[in-house]
Design a protein around this motif. Structure first.
Motif, PDB file in Angstrom:
ATOM      1  N   PHE A 161       5.652  -6.247  -8.378  1.00  0.00           N
ATOM      2  CA  PHE A 161       6.165  -5.962  -7.040  1.00  0.00           C
ATOM      3  C   PHE A 161       5.409  -6.736  -5.965  1.00  0.00           C
ATOM      4  O   PHE A 161       6.018  -7.369  -5.109  1.00  0.00           O
ATOM      5  CB  PHE A 161       6.123  -4.461  -6.751  1.00  0.00           C
ATOM      6  N   ALA A 162       4.094  -6.685  -5.990  1.00  0.00           N
ATOM      7  CA  ALA A 162       3.291  -7.373  -4.968  1.00  0.00           C
ATOM      8  C   ALA A 162       3.528  -8.878  -5.012  1.00  0.00           C
ATOM      9  O   ALA A 162       3.698  -9.523  -3.970  1.00  0.00           O
ATOM     10  CB  ALA A 162       1.812  -7.066  -5.157  1.00  0.00           C
ATOM     11  N   LEU A 163       3.583  -9.438  -6.214  1.00  0.00           N
ATOM     12  CA  LEU A 163       3.833 -10.886  -6.340  1.00  0.00           C
ATOM     13  C   LEU A 163       5.213 -11.265  -5.826  1.00  0.00           C
ATOM     14  O   LEU A 163       5.372 -12.278  -5.134  1.00  0.00           O
ATOM     15  CB  LEU A 163       3.675 -11.323  -7.795  1.00  0.00           C
ATOM     16  N   ILE A 164       6.203 -10.446  -6.162  1.00  0.00           N
ATOM     17  CA  ILE A 164       7.564 -10.713  -5.694  1.00  0.00           C
ATOM     18  C   ILE A 164       7.631 -10.602  -4.179  1.00  0.00           C
ATOM     19  O   ILE A 164       8.228 -11.448  -3.506  1.00  0.00           O
ATOM     20  CB  ILE A 164       8.571  -9.761  -6.367  1.00  0.00           C
ATOM     21  N   LEU A 165       6.993  -9.587  -3.631  1.00  0.00           N
ATOM     22  CA  LEU A 165       7.002  -9.409  -2.184  1.00  0.00           C
ATOM     23  C   LEU A 165       6.348 -10.587  -1.470  1.00  0.00           C
ATOM     24  O   LEU A 165       6.885 -11.103  -0.486  1.00  0.00           O
ATOM     25  CB  LEU A 165       6.289  -8.100  -1.826  1.00  0.00           C
ATOM     26  N   VAL A 166       5.223 -11.046  -1.974  1.00  0.00           N
ATOM     27  CA  VAL A 166       4.543 -12.198  -1.375  1.00  0.00           C
ATOM     28  C   VAL A 166       5.401 -13.451  -1.543  1.00  0.00           C
ATOM     29  O   VAL A 166       5.539 -14.258  -0.611  1.00  0.00           O
ATOM     30  CB  VAL A 166       3.131 -12.388  -1.978  1.00  0.00           C
ATOM     31  N   GLY A 167       6.009 -13.621  -2.723  1.00  0.00           N
ATOM     32  CA  GLY A 167       6.890 -14.769  -2.954  1.00  0.00           C
ATOM     33  C   GLY A 167       8.069 -14.784  -1.998  1.00  0.00           C
ATOM     34  O   GLY A 167       8.410 -15.826  -1.413  1.00  0.00           O
ATOM     35  N   LEU A 168       8.704 -13.625  -1.813  1.00  0.00           N
ATOM     36  CA  LEU A 168       9.819 -13.535  -0.871  1.00  0.00           C
ATOM     37  C   LEU A 168       9.361 -13.815   0.558  1.00  0.00           C
ATOM     38  O   LEU A 168      10.069 -14.463   1.336  1.00  0.00           O
ATOM     39  CB  LEU A 168      10.468 -12.149  -0.948  1.00  0.00           C
ATOM     40  N   ILE A 172       0.839  -1.206   0.000  1.00  0.00           N
ATOM     41  CA  ILE A 172       0.000   0.000   0.000  1.00  0.00           C
ATOM     42  C   ILE A 172       0.871   1.252   0.000  1.00  0.00           C
ATOM     43  O   ILE A 172       0.638   2.187  -0.764  1.00  0.00           O
ATOM     44  CB  ILE A 172      -0.957  -0.012   1.211  1.00  0.00           C
ATOM     45  N   VAL A 173       1.899   1.274   0.847  1.00  0.00           N
ATOM     46  CA  VAL A 173       2.799   2.425   0.911  1.00  0.00           C
ATOM     47  C   VAL A 173       3.498   2.628  -0.427  1.00  0.00           C
ATOM     48  O   VAL A 173       3.637   3.752  -0.913  1.00  0.00           O
ATOM     49  CB  VAL A 173       3.832   2.248   2.053  1.00  0.00           C
ATOM     50  N   ARG A 174       3.923   1.537  -1.037  1.00  0.00           N
ATOM     51  CA  ARG A 174       4.622   1.635  -2.335  1.00  0.00           C
ATOM     52  C   ARG A 174       3.697   2.202  -3.413  1.00  0.00           C
ATOM     53  O   ARG A 174       4.110   3.016  -4.221  1.00  0.00           O
ATOM     54  CB  ARG A 174       5.139   0.246  -2.728  1.00  0.00           C
ATOM     55  N   LEU A 175       2.434   1.781  -3.424  1.00  0.00           N
ATOM     56  CA  LEU A 175       1.490   2.300  -4.410  1.00  0.00           C
ATOM     57  C   LEU A 175       1.215   3.785  -4.194  1.00  0.00           C
ATOM     58  O   LEU A 175       1.128   4.559  -5.142  1.00  0.00           O
ATOM     59  CB  LEU A 175       0.191   1.497  -4.386  1.00  0.00           C
ATOM     60  N   LYS A 176       1.085   4.200  -2.933  1.00  0.00           N
ATOM     61  CA  LYS A 176       0.869   5.617  -2.636  1.00  0.00           C
ATOM     62  C   LYS A 176       2.101   6.443  -3.000  1.00  0.00           C
ATOM     63  O   LYS A 176       1.981   7.573  -3.470  1.00  0.00           O
ATOM     64  CB  LYS A 176       0.536   5.811  -1.160  1.00  0.00           C
ATOM     65  N   ALA A 177       3.280   5.894  -2.769  1.00  0.00           N
ATOM     66  CA  ALA A 177       4.523   6.615  -3.057  1.00  0.00           C
ATOM     67  C   ALA A 177       4.673   6.909  -4.537  1.00  0.00           C
ATOM     68  O   ALA A 177       5.286   7.909  -4.917  1.00  0.00           O
ATOM     69  CB  ALA A 177       5.722   5.825  -2.556  1.00  0.00           C
ATOM     70  N   LYS A 186      15.046  -5.187  -9.512  1.00  0.00           N
ATOM     71  CA  LYS A 186      14.583  -5.336 -10.899  1.00  0.00           C
ATOM     72  C   LYS A 186      13.214  -4.701 -11.122  1.00  0.00           C
ATOM     73  O   LYS A 186      12.902  -4.279 -12.227  1.00  0.00           O
ATOM     74  CB  LYS A 186      14.537  -6.820 -11.303  1.00  0.00           C
ATOM     75  N   THR A 187      12.394  -4.648 -10.097  1.00  0.00           N
ATOM     76  CA  THR A 187      11.041  -4.099 -10.260  1.00  0.00           C
ATOM     77  C   THR A 187      10.946  -2.624  -9.863  1.00  0.00           C
ATOM     78  O   THR A 187       9.867  -2.039  -9.938  1.00  0.00           O
ATOM     79  CB  THR A 187      10.006  -4.896  -9.440  1.00  0.00           C
ATOM     80  N   SER A 188      12.049  -2.033  -9.425  1.00  0.00           N
ATOM     81  CA  SER A 188      12.046  -0.627  -9.010  1.00  0.00           C
ATOM     82  C   SER A 188      12.620   0.225 -10.125  1.00  0.00           C
ATOM     83  O   SER A 188      13.824   0.260 -10.341  1.00  0.00           O
ATOM     84  CB  SER A 188      12.866  -0.442  -7.738  1.00  0.00           C
ATOM     85  N   LYS A 189      11.728   0.907 -10.811  1.00  0.00           N
ATOM     86  CA  LYS A 189      12.143   1.766 -11.917  1.00  0.00           C
ATOM     87  C   LYS A 189      11.558   3.157 -11.699  1.00  0.00           C
ATOM     88  O   LYS A 189      10.508   3.320 -11.096  1.00  0.00           O
ATOM     89  CB  LYS A 189      11.671   1.192 -13.239  1.00  0.00           C
ATOM     90  N   LEU A 240       8.572   7.077  -8.983  1.00  0.00           N
ATOM     91  CA  LEU A 240       8.743   5.633  -8.962  1.00  0.00           C
ATOM     92  C   LEU A 240       7.593   5.026  -9.755  1.00  0.00           C
ATOM     93  O   LEU A 240       6.429   5.369  -9.528  1.00  0.00           O
ATOM     94  CB  LEU A 240       8.715   5.128  -7.520  1.00  0.00           C
ATOM     95  N   ILE A 241       7.905   4.155 -10.688  1.00  0.00           N
ATOM     96  CA  ILE A 241       6.871   3.517 -11.507  1.00  0.00           C
ATOM     97  C   ILE A 241       6.316   2.322 -10.730  1.00  0.00           C
ATOM     98  O   ILE A 241       7.069   1.422 -10.360  1.00  0.00           O
ATOM     99  CB  ILE A 241       7.439   3.027 -12.855  1.00  0.00           C
ATOM    100  N   PRO A 242       5.007   2.280 -10.497  1.00  0.00           N
ATOM    101  CA  PRO A 242       4.452   1.116  -9.800  1.00  0.00           C
ATOM    102  C   PRO A 242       4.554  -0.126 -10.684  1.00  0.00           C
ATOM    103  O   PRO A 242       4.210  -0.098 -11.850  1.00  0.00           O
ATOM    104  CB  PRO A 242       3.000   1.493  -9.525  1.00  0.00           C
ATOM    105  N   SER A 243       5.055  -1.198 -10.110  1.00  0.00           N
ATOM    106  CA  SER A 243       5.230  -2.441 -10.858  1.00  0.00           C
ATOM    107  C   SER A 243       4.151  -3.443 -10.455  1.00  0.00           C
ATOM    108  O   SER A 243       3.906  -3.648  -9.267  1.00  0.00           O
ATOM    109  CB  SER A 243       6.607  -3.023 -10.555  1.00  0.00           C
ATOM    110  N   LYS A 244       3.553  -4.054 -11.458  1.00  0.00           N
ATOM    111  CA  LYS A 244       2.548  -5.088 -11.167  1.00  0.00           C
ATOM    112  C   LYS A 244       3.191  -6.312 -10.517  1.00  0.00           C
ATOM    113  O   LYS A 244       2.568  -7.019  -9.741  1.00  0.00           O
ATOM    114  CB  LYS A 244       1.836  -5.485 -12.458  1.00  0.00           C
TER     115      LYS A 244
END
Length: 159
Positions: free
Chosen positions: A96-103, A20-25, A77-80, A90-94
């Motif tokens: 990012f959420a999947l990678i975060l959950v995977g990690l 959520i913070v990343r999307l708002k940022a 890789k997803t932070s552009k 910062l470009i929101p990456s689709k």
């Protein structure tokens, strides 16, 4: 068993909050301050090592930090960034959420494996170091990308 379940719930809550913070940022221009402050805020967590139950051996410190740095490559890789209206966003990456959950899932599995061989305090210390290593290396990479774009903004266009 209670602590494993409780820490898993807290970890999923924190990951959701981070998304959520990343999307708002991404709706506000990025800044050096917004990139470097999160690791500084997180560094206060190192005070946990004042208490003996959280201390880990140097080899465990190196292992945790190395795994954190390896995990950060997915986030890097997803932070552009992009330039819009003479500001850097910062470009929101689709992904990012999947990678975060995977990690997060990988971390939970590692926690279950490691938690059966070392104490809860040591496990907590190692996973703090893993997360800190991941955050610091990710943010350093973001800072380099940001500074590159910032230099582009300052270069006068040749007509």
């Amino acid at each position: 068993m209670f602590w494993i379940i409780a820490s898993t719930i807290v970890a999923f809550f924190m990951a959701s909050l981070m998304i959520i913070v990343r999307l708002k940022a991404s709706k506000r221009p990025a800044s050096v301050k917004s990139i470097i402050l999160p690791p500084l805020f997180m560094s206060t967590g190192a005070f946990m090592f004042v208490f003996p139950e959280f201390r880990v051996q140097w080899m465990q410190v190196l292992e945790a930090l190395l795994i954190g740095v390896l995990f950060s490559f997915f986030l890097i890789k997803t932070s552009k960034f992009e330039i819009r209206r003479d500001k850097i966003y910062l470009i929101p990456s689709k992904a990012f959420a999947l990678i975060l959950v995977g990690l997060l899932i990988i971390r939970m599995v590692l926690k279950l494996i490691i938690g059966s061989t070392i104490t809860l305090g040591e496990t907590s210390g190692m996973f703090f170091l893993l997360a800190f290593g991941m955050l610091v290396s990710w943010r350093i990479a973001m800072l380099f990308k940001y500074k590159q774009l910032e230099r582009q903004l300052k270069v006068p266009s040749s007509s």
